[in-house]
Design a protein around this motif. Structure first.
Motif, PDB file in Angstrom:
ATOM      1  N   PHE A 113      -0.706  -8.979   2.925  1.00 43.36           N
ATOM      2  CA  PHE A 113       0.001 -10.203   2.954  1.00 43.36           C
ATOM      3  C   PHE A 113       0.968 -10.572   2.048  1.00 43.36           C
ATOM      4  O   PHE A 113       1.562 -11.624   2.130  1.00 43.36           O
TER       5      PHE A 113
ATOM      6  N   ALA B  49      11.907  -1.984  -5.733  1.00 48.62           N
ATOM      7  CA  ALA B  49      10.471  -1.556  -5.681  1.00 48.62           C
ATOM      8  C   ALA B  49      10.362  -0.661  -4.452  1.00 48.62           C
ATOM      9  O   ALA B  49       9.744   0.406  -4.521  1.00 48.62           O
TER      10      ALA B  49
ATOM     11  N   ASP C  45       2.265   0.152  -6.796  1.00 44.65           N
ATOM     12  CA  ASP C  45       2.145  -0.641  -7.907  1.00 44.65           C
ATOM     13  C   ASP C  45       0.575  -0.239  -8.471  1.00 44.65           C
ATOM     14  O   ASP C  45       0.496   0.056  -9.570  1.00 44.65           O
TER      15      ASP C  45
ATOM     16  N   THR D 216     -13.395  -9.855  -4.477  1.00 46.19           N
ATOM     17  CA  THR D 216     -13.812  -8.871  -3.541  1.00 46.19           C
ATOM     18  C   THR D 216     -12.755  -8.681  -2.420  1.00 46.19           C
ATOM     19  O   THR D 216     -12.231  -9.628  -2.255  1.00 46.19           O
ATOM     20  N   VAL D 217     -12.516  -7.546  -1.809  1.00 46.14           N
ATOM     21  CA  VAL D 217     -11.575  -7.271  -0.917  1.00 46.14           C
ATOM     22  C   VAL D 217     -12.104  -7.965   0.192  1.00 46.14           C
ATOM     23  O   VAL D 217     -12.993  -7.620   0.982  1.00 46.14           O
ATOM     24  N   ARG D 218     -11.236  -8.903   0.906  1.00 52.11           N
ATOM     25  CA  ARG D 218     -11.359  -9.749   2.104  1.00 52.11           C
ATOM     26  C   ARG D 218     -11.025  -9.077   3.411  1.00 52.11           C
ATOM     27  O   ARG D 218      -9.876  -8.250   3.237  1.00 52.11           O
TER      28      ARG D 218
ATOM     29  N   PRO E  63       2.575 -14.618   4.846  1.00 56.55           N
ATOM     30  CA  PRO E  63       2.639 -15.663   3.940  1.00 56.55           C
ATOM     31  C   PRO E  63       3.630 -15.748   2.688  1.00 56.55           C
ATOM     32  O   PRO E  63       4.470 -16.598   2.484  1.00 56.55           O
TER      33      PRO E  63
ATOM     34  N   GLY F 152      -1.621  -9.157  -7.111  1.00 58.76           N
ATOM     35  CA  GLY F 152      -2.116 -10.574  -6.791  1.00 58.76           C
ATOM     36  C   GLY F 152      -3.669 -10.412  -6.307  1.00 58.76           C
ATOM     37  O   GLY F 152      -4.344 -11.305  -5.852  1.00 58.76           O
TER      38      GLY F 152
ATOM     39  N   ILE G  30       7.922  -1.590 -12.722  1.00 55.91           N
ATOM     40  CA  ILE G  30       8.609  -2.116 -14.222  1.00 55.91           C
ATOM     41  C   ILE G  30       7.819  -1.692 -15.379  1.00 55.91           C
ATOM     42  O   ILE G  30       8.502  -1.143 -16.257  1.00 55.91           O
TER      43      ILE G  30
ATOM     44  N   GLU H 135       9.298 -10.450 -14.969  1.00 56.80           N
ATOM     45  CA  GLU H 135      10.062 -10.628 -13.756  1.00 56.80           C
ATOM     46  C   GLU H 135      10.888 -12.006 -13.787  1.00 56.80           C
ATOM     47  O   GLU H 135      12.131 -12.104 -13.312  1.00 56.80           O
TER      48      GLU H 135
ATOM     49  N   LEU I 270      -2.654  -4.114  -1.441  1.00 60.09           N
ATOM     50  CA  LEU I 270      -2.748  -5.227  -2.627  1.00 60.09           C
ATOM     51  C   LEU I 270      -2.353  -4.749  -3.739  1.00 60.09           C
ATOM     52  O   LEU I 270      -2.396  -3.665  -4.070  1.00 60.09           O
TER      53      LEU I 270
ATOM     54  N   GLY J 234       2.792  -5.827   0.015  1.00 57.85           N
ATOM     55  CA  GLY J 234       3.040  -5.363   1.278  1.00 57.85           C
ATOM     56  C   GLY J 234       4.622  -5.424   1.625  1.00 57.85           C
ATOM     57  O   GLY J 234       5.247  -4.520   2.115  1.00 57.85           O
TER      58      GLY J 234
HETATM   59  N1  LIG Z   1       6.007  -7.584 -10.780  1.00 57.68           N
HETATM   60  C1  LIG Z   1       7.228  -7.201 -10.444  1.00 57.68           C
HETATM   61  O1  LIG Z   1       8.121  -6.745 -11.024  1.00 57.68           O
HETATM   62  C2  LIG Z   1       7.278  -6.835  -9.009  1.00 57.68           C
HETATM   63  C3  LIG Z   1       6.347  -7.191  -8.108  1.00 57.68           C
HETATM   64  N2  LIG Z   1       6.265  -6.914  -6.952  1.00 57.68           N
HETATM   65  C4  LIG Z   1       5.293  -6.488  -6.148  1.00 57.68           C
HETATM   66  O2  LIG Z   1       4.430  -7.687  -5.881  1.00 57.68           O
HETATM   67  C5  LIG Z   1       3.152  -7.414  -6.158  1.00 57.68           C
HETATM   68  C6  LIG Z   1       2.500  -8.703  -6.351  1.00 57.68           C
HETATM   69  O3  LIG Z   1       2.673  -9.413  -5.054  1.00 57.68           O
HETATM   70  P1  LIG Z   1       1.847 -10.755  -4.922  1.00 57.68           P
HETATM   71  O4  LIG Z   1       2.299 -11.582  -3.577  1.00 57.68           O
HETATM   72  O5  LIG Z   1       1.815 -11.602  -6.029  1.00 57.68           O
HETATM   73  O6  LIG Z   1       0.236 -10.221  -4.697  1.00 57.68           O
HETATM   74  P2  LIG Z   1      -0.077  -9.061  -3.782  1.00 57.68           P
HETATM   75  O7  LIG Z   1       0.915  -8.666  -2.796  1.00 57.68           O
HETATM   76  O8  LIG Z   1      -0.829  -8.081  -4.813  1.00 57.68           O
HETATM   77  O9  LIG Z   1      -1.553  -9.831  -3.061  1.00 57.68           O
HETATM   78  C7  LIG Z   1      -1.484 -11.100  -2.780  1.00 57.68           C
HETATM   79  C8  LIG Z   1      -1.834 -11.356  -1.157  1.00 57.68           C
HETATM   80  O10 LIG Z   1      -2.938 -10.517  -1.157  1.00 57.68           O
HETATM   81  C9  LIG Z   1      -3.850 -11.527  -0.833  1.00 57.68           C
HETATM   82  N3  LIG Z   1      -5.245 -11.309  -1.315  1.00 57.68           N
HETATM   83  C10 LIG Z   1      -5.255 -11.573  -2.663  1.00 57.68           C
HETATM   84  N4  LIG Z   1      -6.688 -11.068  -2.973  1.00 57.68           N
HETATM   85  C11 LIG Z   1      -7.248 -10.549  -1.824  1.00 57.68           C
HETATM   86  C12 LIG Z   1      -8.518 -10.260  -1.615  1.00 57.68           C
HETATM   87  N5  LIG Z   1      -9.332 -10.351  -2.510  1.00 57.68           N
HETATM   88  N6  LIG Z   1      -8.651  -9.830  -0.331  1.00 57.68           N
HETATM   89  C13 LIG Z   1      -7.846  -9.758   0.554  1.00 57.68           C
HETATM   90  N7  LIG Z   1      -6.442 -10.374   0.306  1.00 57.68           N
HETATM   91  C14 LIG Z   1      -6.437 -10.677  -0.989  1.00 57.68           C
HETATM   92  C15 LIG Z   1      -3.249 -12.967  -1.298  1.00 57.68           C
HETATM   93  O11 LIG Z   1      -3.994 -13.967  -0.014  1.00 57.68           O
HETATM   94  C16 LIG Z   1      -1.834 -12.853  -1.126  1.00 57.68           C
HETATM   95  O12 LIG Z   1      -1.307 -12.980   0.199  1.00 57.68           O
HETATM   96  C17 LIG Z   1       3.215  -6.309  -6.995  1.00 57.68           C
HETATM   97  O13 LIG Z   1       1.898  -5.611  -6.936  1.00 57.68           O
HETATM   98  C18 LIG Z   1       4.266  -5.538  -6.659  1.00 57.68           C
HETATM   99  O14 LIG Z   1       3.868  -4.552  -5.524  1.00 57.68           O
HETATM  100  C19 LIG Z   1       7.579  -6.531  -6.275  1.00 57.68           C
HETATM  101  O15 LIG Z   1       7.858  -5.475  -5.652  1.00 57.68           O
HETATM  102  C20 LIG Z   1       8.793  -7.122  -7.164  1.00 57.68           C
HETATM  103  C21 LIG Z   1       8.724  -6.521  -8.508  1.00 57.68           C
END
Ligand SMILES: NC(=O)C1=CN([C@@H]2O[C@H](COP(=O)(O)OP(=O)(O)OC[C@H]3O[C@@H](n4cnc5c(N)ncnc54)[C@H](O)[C@@H]3O)[C@@H](O)[C@H]2O)[C@H](O)CC1
Ligand SMILES: [K+]
Length: 541
Positions: A53, A31, A158, A135-137, A86, A131, A184, A14, A128, A57
């Motif tokens: 979050f 995406a 994803d 465990t799932v919160r 966030p 990231g 990707i 990325e 999710l 999302g």
């Molecule tokens: N990689 C790429 O080329 C692209 C990735 N894209 C998308 O982005 C996500 C990854 O995004 P990221 O913000 O890093 O993480 P997530 O959205 O998967 O989640 C983070 C979010 O969720 C909360 N969280 C983390 N663990 C938990 C849990 N155990 N329980 C509840 N909530 C949780 C955390 O607090 C964060 O707020 C990737 O998968 C792609 O879909 C883009 O599309 C761009 C291209």
């Protein structure tokens, strides 16, 4: 070949893409567009997008907007108001989508969510992505359970929410998707442990047109083999051959306890194309094997008191080995002392050698802290192929924990990298099998659960031996040759499950389907089944 990456590599990619001028915001648009195209292809009238979050999302918010613009009724569920999301990227697209025609429901009750799920033709899981950890919160466990119980068609963005993108371990709960639109590059977790079960059909959206230039800049955990990669692997067997020059296999196998393994391996090697197959087995079971395999000469070797190879078998087998194009040792031999002698003797020969089953356990017993500290293995010039299942691999790698594909690849890599020779391959067998060479890790098409039946490993070992024996010149790569054999084995599983029923496949069914399986591999294993069916119909006609 399709590259499979770890999430760290995806993130690095990325950044490289961003340096090339395509921002993460643009990636999110791409995406969302890709995810929307996968959903639209399922021709829904009504779609529910469930978001989390983070940027996963965010992808969902973009997809919701695009689908709504195509005249599809879209509801979107979010845990918080768009302004409270966030991730700035996700917050931006959420505000934009919320200001348009998508119906946004913030923090619904379980009943409200169930009602929405039951009204929707397709549910998009954008809770999710990479990231996720731990465990799932809350509130997602309730949401995920409701999706699994009430959604009729689920497309995960994803990765399925709750699946660990690295190990493929599914949290409790984890979304069970019908399809996963991954971004990707595919992630190793989609093929490891619970990944195949929860991800459904994996479709990868490259998103970025210049990806093929950049993808080589990051580490690939593995390459997924496609039918086109296997087209040129096997050379035609020339007509001017006799049974010896076509390629011969010596199968060093069997014991009084397990004579059957020798029969399966030998028959599979013959079916896989070897012109001449011999078995050398302990004298106590040689006759049994002779009766079962009339076309296969069986040489009796000295046995120990329990009907395994005795120490005296070593010199005889070492003398026999160079007369053959390749040697397969291990099926059913047990790990008695005489067998260890036989295995170390074979390691000193200069003949292509395949070690399977107990031959690997013999190796493991010889070195406490893993065979990567075993000089006999690495002094060897001739090709060496080892075919451990996860337990055998763990023993070979000094007790390293090998539970799923990702850790199997790591363990296999320590073994091949210790030697560094390009003609050593570890075929790490599992639900998804990896052919691990010093250069690359290849994932051939996987077979069905029907392959998890006694003797299936003996058959695969025989197929590898038959293919190695008939490979007359140095192959492009030994790991690609082994991948071909694994694809043939997978194809026999698919064909056998289709004709015998998935629950009733036994190893001998696989052997009888090796011939048609070669055609299936050429046609692309999954679709290849029609090839087999068509040729069967022709025969009947
Ligand atoms: N990689 C790429 O080329 C692209 C990735 N894209 C998308 O982005 C996500 C990854 O995004 P990221 O913000 O890093 O993480 P997530 O959205 O998967 O989640 C983070 C979010 O969720 C909360 N969280 C983390 N663990 C938990 C849990 N155990 N329980 C509840 N909530 C949780 C955390 O607090 C964060 O707020 C990737 O998968 C792609 O879909 C883009 O599309 C761009 C291209
Ligand atoms: K997801």
């Amino acid at each position: 070949m399709k590259p499979i990456l770890e999430t760290e590599a995806v993130r690095r990619l990325e950044d490289l893409i961003e340096q090339e001028g395509t921002s993460k915001a643009e990636l999110m648009e791409l995406a969302g567009e890709f995810a929307a195209s996968i959903v639209e292809a399922r021709s829904p009238k009504r779609v529910l997008v469930v978001t989390g979050f983070g940027n996963n999302g965010g992808d969902g918010w973009v997809a919701a907007d695009i689908l709504q613009h195509k005249g599809i009724h879209v509801d979107l569920v979010t845990p918080v108001e768009p302004d409270e999301i966030p991730s700035p990227l996700a917050r931006h697209v959420a505000r934009r989508t919320a200001g348009r025609d998508v119906t946004v429901i913030v923090g619904p009750s379980r009943d409200e969510l169930v009602a929405l799920l039951e009204k929707s033709d397709v549910v998009v899981d954008a809770i999710l992505g990479t990231g996720f950890s731990g465990t799932v919160r809350a509130p997602f466990p309730i949401w995920i359970r409701a999706i699994n119980e009430h959604a009729s068609d689920v497309v995960s963005i994803d990765i399925p929410s709750g699946l660990n993108a690295e190990t493929g371990k599914a949290a409790d709960p984890c979304v069970s998707a019908d399809a996963t639109a991954t971004m990707i590059a595919t992630k190793i977790g989609l093929y490891s442990a619970d990944g195949p079960e929860y991800a459904g059909e994996v479709v990868c959206g490259e998103l970025y047109s210049g990806l093929s230039e950049l993808i080589g800049e990051v580490d690939h955990v593995a390459e997924f083999i496609e039918a086109s990669d296997l087209e040129t692997v096997l050379k035609e067997i020339p007509s001017a051959v006799n049974k010896y020059s076509r390629g011969s296999v010596l199968v060093v196998a069997g014991s009084s306890t397990y004579p059957g393994a020798a029969m399966l391996a030998a028959k599979a090697a013959a079916r896989a194309g070897a012109g001449y197959v011999s078995v050398v087995a302990p004298e106590t079971c040689a006759n049994l094997i002779r009766m079962a395999l009339p076309t296969v000469p069986v040489i009796a070797a000295p046995a120990d008191g329990r009907g395994s190879f005795g120490a005296a078998a070593r010199s005889m087998i070492v003398e026999l080995a160079p007369k053959y194009s390749c040697v397969l040792a291990g099926p059913g031999i047990t790990d008695a002392a005489g067998c260890m002698q036989v295995v170390t003797g074979l390691l000193e020969t200069e003949v292509p050698l395949i070690l399977d089953a107990d031959a690997l356990n013999c190796l493991a017993r010889m070195t406490i802290d893993g065979i990567d500290s075993m000089p006999e293995l690495y002094r060897r010039e001739a090709p060496l192929i080892m075919t451990p299942h996860h337990k055998e691999l763990s023993r070979l790698a000094g007790g390293a924990s090998v539970e799923e594909l990702a850790s199997a690849i790591d363990a296999a890599r320590t073994i091949v990298w210790a030697g560094g020779s390009s003609n050593m391959v570890v075929v790490a067998k599992g639900p998804v099998t990896a052919a691990v060479g010093v250069e690359r890790v290849l994932l051939p098409p996987a077979g069905p659960a029907a392959l998890a039946t006694a003797g299936s490993g003996d058959v695969l070992a025989g197929i590898i031996a038959g293919i190695v024996a008939t490979t007359r010149e140095e192959p492009e790569s030994w790991e690609l040759l082994c991948s071909y054999a694994v694809a043939v084995h997978s194809a026999t599983g698919i064909a056998a499950a289709a004709s015998m029923g998935p629950r009733s496949v036994i190893a001998t069914d696989l052997i009888d389907l090796i011939g048609p399986a070669f055609d299936m591999v050429e046609a692309g294993v999954e679709d290849g089944l029609d090839v087999v069916a068509a040729s069967a119909e022709e025969e009947e006609a």
